[in-house]
Design a protein around this motif. Sequence first.
Motif, short mmCIF file in Angstrom:
data_model
loop_
_atom_site.label_atom_id
_atom_site.label_comp_id
_atom_site.label_asym_id
_atom_site.label_seq_id
_atom_site.Cartn_x
_atom_site.Cartn_y
_atom_site.Cartn_z
N THR A 1 2.65 1.66 -3.38
CA THR A 1 1.71 2.13 -4.40
C THR A 1 1.53 3.65 -4.32
O THR A 1 1.44 4.34 -5.34
CB THR A 1 0.35 1.44 -4.24
OG1 THR A 1 0.52 0.03 -4.33
CG2 THR A 1 -0.62 1.89 -5.32
N GLN A 2 1.49 4.17 -3.09
CA GLN A 2 1.28 5.60 -2.89
C GLN A 2 2.55 6.43 -3.06
O GLN A 2 2.52 7.65 -2.96
CB GLN A 2 0.68 5.84 -1.50
CG GLN A 2 -0.71 5.27 -1.32
CD GLN A 2 -1.70 5.84 -2.32
OE1 GLN A 2 -1.75 7.05 -2.52
NE2 GLN A 2 -2.48 4.98 -2.95
N ALA B 1 0.83 -1.20 0.00
CA ALA B 1 0.00 0.00 0.00
C ALA B 1 0.87 1.25 0.00
O ALA B 1 0.61 2.21 -0.74
CB ALA B 1 -0.94 -0.01 1.20
N ARG B 2 1.92 1.26 0.84
CA ARG B 2 2.79 2.44 0.90
C ARG B 2 3.58 2.61 -0.40
O ARG B 2 3.79 3.72 -0.87
CB ARG B 2 3.72 2.32 2.11
CG ARG B 2 2.99 2.47 3.43
CD ARG B 2 3.92 2.61 4.62
NE ARG B 2 4.68 1.39 4.86
CZ ARG B 2 6.00 1.30 4.71
NH1 ARG B 2 6.70 2.34 4.29
NH2 ARG B 2 6.62 0.17 4.96
N MET C 1 5.13 6.42 -1.05
CA MET C 1 5.63 6.88 0.23
C MET C 1 7.10 6.49 0.40
O MET C 1 7.55 5.46 -0.12
CB MET C 1 4.79 6.32 1.37
CG MET C 1 3.33 6.78 1.34
SD MET C 1 2.34 6.12 2.68
CE MET C 1 3.05 7.00 4.07
N ASN D 1 -3.90 -2.47 -5.38
CA ASN D 1 -2.49 -2.11 -5.23
C ASN D 1 -1.60 -3.04 -6.04
O ASN D 1 -0.65 -2.60 -6.71
CB ASN D 1 -2.08 -2.15 -3.76
CG ASN D 1 -2.72 -1.04 -2.95
OD1 ASN D 1 -3.09 -0.01 -3.50
ND2 ASN D 1 -2.85 -1.24 -1.65
#
Length: 404
Positions: free
Chosen positions: A100-101, A97-98, A103, A138
């Motif tokens: 994908t974003q 998730a991170r 981060m 994701n």
Amino acid sequence: MSNLAQKRILLGITGGIAAYKSIELIRLLTKAGADVQVVLTEGAKAFVTEMTLQAISGRPVRSTLLDPNAEAGMGHIELAKWADLIVIAPASADFMARYTQGMANDLLSTLCIATESPVLIAPAMNQAMWRHPATQANAKLLTERGVLSIGPADGAQACGDIGPGRMSEPADIFNLITKLFQTTEVEQDLIGQHWVITAGPTMEAIDPVRYISNHSSGKMGYALASAALKRGAAVTLISGPTQCPPPKGANVISVKSADDMLAVCEQNMTTQADVFIGAAAVADFKIKTATDQKMKKQPDSDEMQLTLVKNPDIIATLSKNKRAKIMVGFAAETQNVIEYAQGKLERKGLDIIVANDVSRTDIGFNQDENQVTVITHNETWAPDKAAKSELANQLVEFIYTHSL
């Protein structure tokens, strides 16, 4: 000698019970001669110890983004450049998730954002977490961005559940890594050649907010550019609007309309190119006169008429002027695929045409796989259905052998 000898592999380990499997993966990689640098997330420290990982890898484990001692030696940006390949095993749902974003709030996520090397993830999590729509979205987005993946496998999980979510076995991950280096170490037989490739759709303006276009994702053209680059060609990639990441090393020029694409092709083919591949899905028609202001609905009419005119035939124009030694076109058809493609081969003065049945939903537009028929003036070849990246390698080989 193993093809992994002296290859620099950065192994990221995230939090999850599957982290213990990474110990065996390190052993397999180092035994094959690879240099392995382990990077731990904070969550991973609950499952494996730095001392164990350092003993097996032979390198101090990294886990802190701004470690003064580490930054004084191989800083995190240098570490991102050092790696020939980054492997995340296991890759948790949180890490995916991170990532994908975009981060970059710990060392491992920062390395993945900062690197230009390939990244391979081996997801591992509870079966419900893997099936969750957010995780599936994701995973799909990471794949579209070029991130490689393996697994997860199906079976019994530590929590007692049964289903998809188990990290792939270390031997399977090791075998895939070996294959990745086999496919990247290709003969540089295109050095000195200039390949010009078009990709993606064109966008023909109706007014400032509306346009005519099509469903092309550009994936096939971008895969062809990457395949030619790997073999040493200088590649000019002229692309309509896409979400594809630019291939490293290509001269990428973004355009919108068919007129723009033709002009840029001619500007970049002032001297004869070795190969031209027209993989772009160019709109056949454009609005005769696009308006400067948004066209408004007429309250007294349910209809609006638009006058369309033909777009320039980019491939035929370039072929007529012999702008490349080998001219390759694509024919995206929904019926009579081979017949129409053969007609285009002759009519447009091409050397090779690649026929693509875009009526099928499992291949072609917006899909990761494709199946085509390649036609020349004296032969027809139909390779098996394959990932566009693999098909691109086969097509580049076919084009190269027919240029000799």
